[in-house]
Design an enzyme around this catalytic site. Structure first.
Site, PDB file in Angstrom:
ATOM      1  CE  LYS A 143      -4.476  -1.505   1.611  1.00 26.35           C
ATOM      2  NZ  LYS A 143      -4.289  -2.913   2.032  1.00 26.35           N
ATOM      3  CD  GLU A 170     -10.635   5.312   1.891  1.00 27.68           C
ATOM      4  OE1 GLU A 170     -10.362   6.493   1.593  1.00 27.68           O
ATOM      5  OE2 GLU A 170     -10.121   4.328   1.326  1.00 27.68           O
ATOM      6  CB  SER A 179      -0.428  -8.235  -1.291  1.00 25.14           C
ATOM      7  OG  SER A 179      -1.241  -9.071  -0.481  1.00 25.14           O
TER       8      SER A 179
HETATM    9  C1  LIG Z   1      -5.175  -3.920   1.699  1.00 18.83           C
HETATM   10  C2  LIG Z   1      -4.543  -5.180   1.343  1.00 18.83           C
HETATM   11  C3  LIG Z   1      -5.005  -5.965   0.262  1.00 18.83           C
HETATM   12  C4  LIG Z   1      -6.223  -5.617  -0.531  1.00 18.83           C
HETATM   13  O1  LIG Z   1      -6.166  -4.397  -1.215  1.00 18.83           O
HETATM   14  P1  LIG Z   1      -5.936  -4.319  -2.783  1.00 18.83           P
HETATM   15  O2  LIG Z   1      -6.186  -2.889  -3.115  1.00 18.83           O
HETATM   16  O3  LIG Z   1      -6.910  -5.254  -3.431  1.00 18.83           O
HETATM   17  O4  LIG Z   1      -4.538  -4.731  -3.046  1.00 18.83           O
HETATM   18  C5  LIG Z   1      -4.311  -7.121  -0.060  1.00 18.83           C
HETATM   19  N1  LIG Z   1      -3.232  -7.519   0.658  1.00 18.83           N
HETATM   20  C6  LIG Z   1      -2.762  -6.797   1.704  1.00 18.83           C
HETATM   21  C7  LIG Z   1      -1.580  -7.296   2.438  1.00 18.83           C
HETATM   22  C8  LIG Z   1      -3.404  -5.612   2.087  1.00 18.83           C
HETATM   23  O5  LIG Z   1      -2.938  -4.920   3.129  1.00 18.83           O
END
Ligand SMILES: *Cc1c(COP(=O)(O)O)cnc(C)c1O
Length: 395
Positions: free
Chosen positions: A88, A110, A376
């Site tokens: 993020k 938000e 992610s």
């Molecule tokens: C917030 C988050 C997501 C989901 O958000 P996307 O905008 O779909 O990427 C996925 N994985 C992690 C680790 C997150 O913090």
């Protein structure tokens, strides 16, 4: 050919459906962001921060034991190693530089699970800008560690007390704040959602993920294209970043993994691409979970970051056009994948990310394929949940 139109549409999805009062703000962002992204001074500063502050490039790791289990070739793109523990921050770095260019003196955001709130509070501290994060009162209770992190970083966390007191209510509060403070405030949206140009802008900031995958995979295998890329989708920003430079490479399969909670048909799910119908949410036309008379249905997933009633317009289009394949993973399947990855590779994934790994059980592939999974985020924030279910899955 996958592309975005001048008005911000991917096929039928996208656009900018916003109150009249916010037109000047969105227009000012639209006029600035493409020019900014092309500007050499911006690129230099953005790249330098990604390198020295975020820790990029993140590694592309050949997961040998996981590859052995699934009898194929699996590489992990390690976004969990970014500063703050997830992808993020790639976006919030880009948007804080945009805010500075626009001369804004105050940032709002938000957040649902708190991850985007933390990534925003982080860059605000870095740049010395005041930060207000709206968060549903129920989410504030559920996500205490991230609320504490935001406080440590100097942000003010304001509870949204209307409706179900979750993400959509926090979004409404943030938009209300923006309408009241249009001159001095920039609104940092945390995924590829919201009115045009946010989905495209966030995708471009996150596209550094697939830019790196290309050269890293070339160095590792001699080919810059994998056969498949797998990413989880909440709003869709990590998937958009991982897919971006492959969108028009038709021999690369794009796998978008949604959370189906207790099961797609259980009534407790966040499987927007199958349960959603066309409508407008957070300023764009997309697929969303709603009743026939247009009331938003509260989504459910064990993972707070995938528990979103809509899906970014790019993904709605990718899935409806058949360019991306949607896979649905339940809470239990995601938990099992998280325990397995932790023991097999020594990496504890975020619960969101665990959904992407569980997709390996659901898709067809060849032994000779090269698969990239976008890892992610890391699982520290989810340890309580993992430990709560530990005995059930590990006898
Ligand atoms: C917030 C988050 C997501 C989901 O958000 P996307 O905008 O779909 O990427 C996925 N994985 C992690 C680790 C997150 O913090």
């Amino acid at each position: 050919m996958i592309s975005i139109s001048e008005e911000g549409y991917y096929g039928r999805f996208g656009g900018a459906f916003i109150p009249e009062m916010l037109h000047p703000n969105v227009e000012e962002i639209r006029k600035t962001y493409v020019e900014m992204i092309k500007d050499e001074a911006f690129q230099k500063q953005f790249r330098q921060l990604l390198r020295d502050y975020v820790g990029r490039p993140t590694p592309l790791f050949l997961a040998e034991r996981l590859s052995e289990k699934y009898e194929t070739n699996i590489y992990l793109k390690r976004e969990d190693l970014c500063h703050t523990g997830a992808h993020k921050v790639n976006n919030t770095i880009g948007q804080i530089l945009l805010a500075q260019r626009l001369g804004k003196k105050r940032i709002i955001a938000e957040t649902g699970a708190g991850q985007h709130g933390v990534a925003t509070a982080t860059v605000c501290a870095l740049m010395g800008l005041p930060c207000v994060v709206y968060m549903g009162a129920v989410d504030i209770e559920r996500q205490q560690p991230n609320v504490s992190r935001m406080k440590m970083l100097g942000a003010e966390v304001r509870p949204a007390t209307s409706g179900s007191q979750t993400l959509k209510d926090a979004t409404n509060e943030a938009i209300r704040d923006w309408i009241n403070n249009p001159e001095d405030t920039h609104y940092i949206i945390g995924s590829v959602v919201g009115p045009h140009p946010y989905p495209d802008m966030v995708a471009r900031f996150q596209s550094v993920i697939s830019e790196e995958i290309k050269w890293q995979l070339e160095a590792a295998t001699g080919k810059s294209n994998p056969d498949l890329i797998i990413a989880c989708v909440g709003g869709g920003s990590n998937a958009a970043g991982a897919f971006y430079h492959y969108l028009n490479e038709d021999n690369v399969r794009l796998i978008a993994v949604e959370a189906s909670g207790l099961g797609v048909d259980s009534g407790e799910s966040a499987a927007t691409s199958v349960l959603g119908t066309e409508g407008i949410i957070h300023g764009s036309r997309t697929l969303l979970m709603q009743t026939p008379d247009g009331q938003i249905i509260e989504p459910y997933s064990i993972s707070a970051g995938l528990d979103y009633p809509g899906i970014g317009p790019m993904h709605a289009h990718l899935i409806q056009s058949g360019r991306a394949e949607a896979v649905h993973i339940t809470d239990r399947e995601a938990l099992a994948a998280a325990y397995d990855l932790s023991k097999r590779e020594g990496i504890i994934p975020a619960l969101e990310t665990a959904h992407a790994f569980a997709a390996l059980e659901k898709i067809a592939y060849q032994k000779s394929d090269v698969i990239v999974i976008n890892l992610s985020g890391r699982g520290d924030k989810d340890l309580d949940t993992y430990i709560k279910h530990f005995e059930e899955f590990n006898e």
